[in-house]
Design a protein around this motif. Structure first.
Motif, PDB file in Angstrom:
ATOM      1  N   SER A  49      82.837  86.135  67.235  1.00 15.83           N
ATOM      2  CA  SER A  49      82.231  84.831  67.486  1.00 15.83           C
ATOM      3  C   SER A  49      80.745  84.846  67.152  1.00 15.83           C
ATOM      4  CB  SER A  49      82.424  84.429  68.945  1.00 15.83           C
ATOM      5  OG  SER A  49      81.645  85.262  69.789  1.00 15.83           O
ATOM      6  N   LYS A  50      80.190  83.674  66.967  1.00 21.91           N
ATOM      7  CA  LYS A  50      78.769  83.566  66.689  1.00 21.91           C
ATOM      8  C   LYS A  50      77.946  83.823  67.938  1.00 21.91           C
ATOM      9  CE  LYS A  50      79.437  80.640  62.685  1.00 21.91           C
ATOM     10  NZ  LYS A  50      79.238  79.341  62.031  1.00 21.91           N
ATOM     11  N   ALA A  51      78.552  83.606  69.103  1.00 21.24           N
ATOM     12  CA  ALA A  51      77.867  83.942  70.348  1.00 21.24           C
ATOM     13  C   ALA A  51      77.588  85.439  70.405  1.00 21.24           C
ATOM     14  CB  ALA A  51      78.727  83.518  71.544  1.00 21.24           C
ATOM     15  N   SER A 109      66.654  93.376  68.274  1.00 20.23           N
ATOM     16  CA  SER A 109      65.266  92.991  68.021  1.00 20.23           C
ATOM     17  C   SER A 109      64.416  92.963  69.286  1.00 20.23           C
ATOM     18  CB  SER A 109      65.213  91.623  67.337  1.00 20.23           C
ATOM     19  OG  SER A 109      65.889  90.647  68.093  1.00 20.23           O
ATOM     20  N   GLY A 110      65.026  92.810  70.463  1.00 23.47           N
ATOM     21  CA  GLY A 110      64.278  92.741  71.712  1.00 23.47           C
ATOM     22  C   GLY A 110      63.959  91.321  72.115  1.00 23.47           C
ATOM     23  N   GLU A 111      63.491  90.535  71.165  1.00 22.14           N
ATOM     24  CA  GLU A 111      63.245  89.105  71.375  1.00 22.14           C
ATOM     25  C   GLU A 111      63.527  88.387  70.073  1.00 22.14           C
ATOM     26  OE1 GLU A 111      59.722  87.905  73.533  1.00 22.14           O
ATOM     27  OE2 GLU A 111      59.473  86.135  72.263  1.00 22.14           O
ATOM     28  N   CYS A 112      64.334  87.356  70.150  1.00 23.77           N
ATOM     29  CA  CYS A 112      64.837  86.700  68.947  1.00 23.77           C
ATOM     30  C   CYS A 112      64.131  85.376  68.693  1.00 23.77           C
ATOM     31  CB  CYS A 112      66.340  86.480  69.101  1.00 23.77           C
ATOM     32  SG  CYS A 112      67.188  86.117  67.564  1.00 23.77           S
ATOM     33  N   SER A 113      63.879  85.079  67.433  1.00 22.55           N
ATOM     34  CA  SER A 113      63.292  83.807  67.027  1.00 22.55           C
ATOM     35  C   SER A 113      64.393  82.774  66.785  1.00 22.55           C
ATOM     36  CB  SER A 113      62.476  83.996  65.747  1.00 22.55           C
ATOM     37  OG  SER A 113      62.140  82.751  65.172  1.00 22.55           O
ATOM     38  N   LYS A 114      64.080  81.509  67.067  1.00 20.01           N
ATOM     39  CA  LYS A 114      65.035  80.442  66.767  1.00 20.01           C
ATOM     40  C   LYS A 114      65.253  80.292  65.261  1.00 20.01           C
ATOM     41  CE  LYS A 114      61.450  76.845  66.887  1.00 20.01           C
ATOM     42  NZ  LYS A 114      61.444  76.662  65.429  1.00 20.01           N
ATOM     43  N   ASP A 115      64.371  80.877  64.454  1.00 16.70           N
ATOM     44  CA  ASP A 115      64.507  80.774  63.006  1.00 16.70           C
ATOM     45  C   ASP A 115      65.683  81.570  62.454  1.00 16.70           C
ATOM     46  OD1 ASP A 115      62.313  79.102  62.872  1.00 16.70           O
ATOM     47  OD2 ASP A 115      60.891  80.715  62.525  1.00 16.70           O
ATOM     48  N   VAL A 116      66.394  82.306  63.323  1.00 16.64           N
ATOM     49  CA  VAL A 116      67.569  83.047  62.861  1.00 16.64           C
ATOM     50  C   VAL A 116      68.796  82.146  62.771  1.00 16.64           C
ATOM     51  CG1 VAL A 116      66.689  85.170  63.910  1.00 16.64           C
ATOM     52  CG2 VAL A 116      68.398  83.809  65.139  1.00 16.64           C
ATOM     53  N   TYR A 117      68.758  80.976  63.400  1.00 12.70           N
ATOM     54  CA  TYR A 117      69.955  80.136  63.491  1.00 12.70           C
ATOM     55  C   TYR A 117      70.600  79.832  62.135  1.00 12.70           C
ATOM     56  CZ  TYR A 117      68.326  79.274  68.303  1.00 12.70           C
ATOM     57  OH  TYR A 117      67.914  79.427  69.593  1.00 12.70           O
ATOM     58  N   THR A 169      74.803  75.052  63.330  1.00 11.78           N
ATOM     59  CA  THR A 169      74.285  73.697  63.203  1.00 11.78           C
ATOM     60  C   THR A 169      73.476  73.359  64.451  1.00 11.78           C
ATOM     61  OG1 THR A 169      76.245  72.746  64.242  1.00 11.78           O
ATOM     62  CG2 THR A 169      76.299  73.010  61.856  1.00 11.78           C
ATOM     63  N   ASP A 170      72.627  72.344  64.347  1.00 11.10           N
ATOM     64  CA  ASP A 170      71.790  71.972  65.484  1.00 11.10           C
ATOM     65  C   ASP A 170      72.623  71.595  66.702  1.00 11.10           C
ATOM     66  OD1 ASP A 170      69.521  72.420  64.011  1.00 11.10           O
ATOM     67  OD2 ASP A 170      69.254  70.323  63.427  1.00 11.10           O
ATOM     68  N   SER A 171      73.681  70.825  66.480  1.00 14.38           N
ATOM     69  CA  SER A 171      74.496  70.371  67.609  1.00 14.38           C
ATOM     70  C   SER A 171      75.248  71.523  68.250  1.00 14.38           C
ATOM     71  CB  SER A 171      75.485  69.288  67.144  1.00 14.38           C
ATOM     72  OG  SER A 171      76.328  69.797  66.118  1.00 14.38           O
ATOM     73  N   TYR A 172      75.847  72.396  67.424  1.00 13.59           N
ATOM     74  CA  TYR A 172      76.579  73.516  67.990  1.00 13.59           C
ATOM     75  C   TYR A 172      75.628  74.511  68.643  1.00 13.59           C
ATOM     76  CZ  TYR A 172      79.555  77.561  68.543  1.00 13.59           C
ATOM     77  OH  TYR A 172      80.229  78.619  69.079  1.00 13.59           O
ATOM     78  N   ASN A 173      74.475  74.719  68.034  1.00 11.59           N
ATOM     79  CA  ASN A 173      73.503  75.653  68.591  1.00 11.59           C
ATOM     80  C   ASN A 173      73.067  75.228  69.988  1.00 11.59           C
ATOM     81  OD1 ASN A 173      71.244  77.646  68.648  1.00 11.59           O
ATOM     82  ND2 ASN A 173      70.044  75.776  68.539  1.00 11.59           N
ATOM     83  N   GLU A 174      72.839  73.928  70.175  1.00  8.16           N
ATOM     84  CA  GLU A 174      72.416  73.442  71.486  1.00  8.16           C
ATOM     85  C   GLU A 174      73.481  73.727  72.544  1.00  8.16           C
ATOM     86  OE1 GLU A 174      70.985  69.242  73.582  1.00  8.16           O
ATOM     87  OE2 GLU A 174      71.204  69.386  71.399  1.00  8.16           O
ATOM     88  N   LYS A 175      74.736  73.517  72.189  1.00  9.01           N
ATOM     89  CA  LYS A 175      75.828  73.788  73.129  1.00  9.01           C
ATOM     90  C   LYS A 175      75.942  75.292  73.421  1.00  9.01           C
ATOM     91  CE  LYS A 175      78.542  69.832  71.500  1.00  9.01           C
ATOM     92  NZ  LYS A 175      79.779  69.409  70.792  1.00  9.01           N
TER      93      LYS A 175
END
Length: 400
Positions: free
Chosen positions: A37-39, A49-57, A63-69
């Motif tokens: 899974s993507k989760a 990485s220790g701390e992840c950036s949102k720029d990896v999405y 997608t924005d909608s799935y990422n938010e969920k």
């Protein structure tokens, strides 16, 4: 050369409306999760990485909608937390998130959750956090390009056992932390800005992340790193690579965002006391690729000498051979104009070509991908004309 056109870059199929599929998320109370899974992929990326950036999405095809969920679910299950400080937002694992990953794959994650390492206990100061987040983007790009980064996917870096290396196919990536396990021998290169090394069939790439501005740079340190890597290559400690290729160059590879930041790098003078990057010649090759899906294609290409050779042959098929008497670096001749194949975006080579054109007061010709054109046109101005390779057509021909 049917893929040589100057049309604008099309939207990649993965990001066209309605074409990105949602991943199945399957975390339950009994600490189970679908490892396809993507989760799971996102949690794994945070772990290494220790701390992840949102720029990896985008590299996880979220997608924005799935990422938010997904983020809402992971937070409500207590697996992640958002760390916000100094106007920088990052994603970190909770204790429960680490325990879940360890229960699913101890051979993968025990290395990252050991002791006081930055992947286990990330610091809060801004420079360290930025570096961790930049690493997360680099790791996501490598994985997206099909390059292994996890411990169980590759042999030990300094195993020196050809039988170990035979189990794994190149390319392979090793983090800076992995080479620093040699201890005292690496003290002089501890301040290197490198994120790690990428081992390919025909070259070793030292990976850097520069963002949208010149990276902090210490010439002597990076030169010592190159010498360190070259020494161990000659001692045949890097998976027996020198046995396979006696002429095995060490190159620098810079990730940046956006593409225009390459021009900033090529024009940088190092700033005050030369403390920032400039084309100092510490490496004989200094490639640049954007932290984007276009950069993924270029990364795959750089890792494939056979594909580069095929592309070079196609691009040269309508051109005359290089003229050694011309007095400047070039790959071919178009009429009387020197041509540089610049799709691999070697900044050092591009800079030398521009300098030579200016010195000889002539115009050159560049062949590059369409997403590189604007940056090169801005850098060369009237000194060069540009012909482009349609990225979408190239991908369909060679990667599908």
């Amino acid at each position: 050369m049917g893929f040589l056109v100057s049309n604008p870059l099309p939207v990649l199929p993965e990001f066209q409306s309605g074409m990105v599929k949602s991943a199945h998320y399957n975390y339950k109370k009994e600490n189970s999760m679908d490892t396809s899974s993507k989760a799971y992929k996102l949690l794994s990326l945070i772990a290494i990485s220790g701390e992840c950036s949102k720029d990896v999405y985008p590299f996880l095809y979220l997608t924005d909608s799935y990422n938010e969920k997904l983020m809402t679910r992971l937070k409500s299950d207590g697996l992640i937390k958002i760390h916000y400080k100094d106007k920088l937002r990052g994603i970190r694992l909770t204790r429960r998130g680490k325990d879940l990953l360890l229960s699913l794959s101890p051979e993968r994650f025990s290395y990252y959750f050991a002791d006081n390492s930055e992947t286990n206990r990330p610091r809060s100061d801004l420079p360290r956090r930025l570096r961790l987040q930049q690493a997360s983007i680099a790791y996501a790009m490598l994985q997206c390009a099909g390059i292994p980064v996890y411990p169980e996917e590759k042999s030990a870096l300094f195993s020196g056992n050809p039988q170990d290396s035979a189990k794994f196919a190149l390319p392979l990536f090793y983090t800076a932390r992995e080479w620093k396990e040699l201890g005292a021998e690496t003290i002089k290169i501890n301040n290197s800005r490198s994120l790690g090394i990428l081992l390919c069939e025909d070259a070793l790439y030292v990976l850097y992340f520069t963002g949208d501005h010149p990276i902090k740079w210490e010439y002597r340190t990076e030169l010592r790193l190159k010498a360190f890597l070259n020494y161990h290559l000659k001692q045949d400690m890097f998976l027996g690579l020198c046995q396979k290729n006696t002429d095995y160059p060490i190159k620098a590879l810079f990730l940046g965002n956006p593409m225009e930041s390459a021009k900033t790098l090529m024009e940088s003078n190092g700033g005050y006391q030369k403390s920032y990057f400039y084309l100092d010649g510490s490496f004989d090759f200094m490639h640049f690729l954007p932290a984007s899906m276009e950069g993924i294609t270029l990364l795959k290409l750089l890792c494939s000498p056979a594909l580069q050779s095929t592309l070079d042959s196609l691009l040269r098929s309508d051109l005359e051979p290089a003229n050694p008497d011309l007095g400047l670096i070039h790959d071919a001749i178009k009429g009387t104009t020197p041509v540089l194949l610049s799709y691999n975006f070697d900044m050092l080579r591009l800079s030398r070509f521009k300098t030579a054109l200016s010195f000889h007061e002539i115009t050159g010709h560049l062949i590059c991908f369409d997403f590189q054109k604007d940056t090169l046109q801005s850098y060369f101005g009237d000194l060069a004309t540009i012909e482009t390779i349609d990225l979408a057509k190239f991908e369909r021909r060679f990667f599908h």
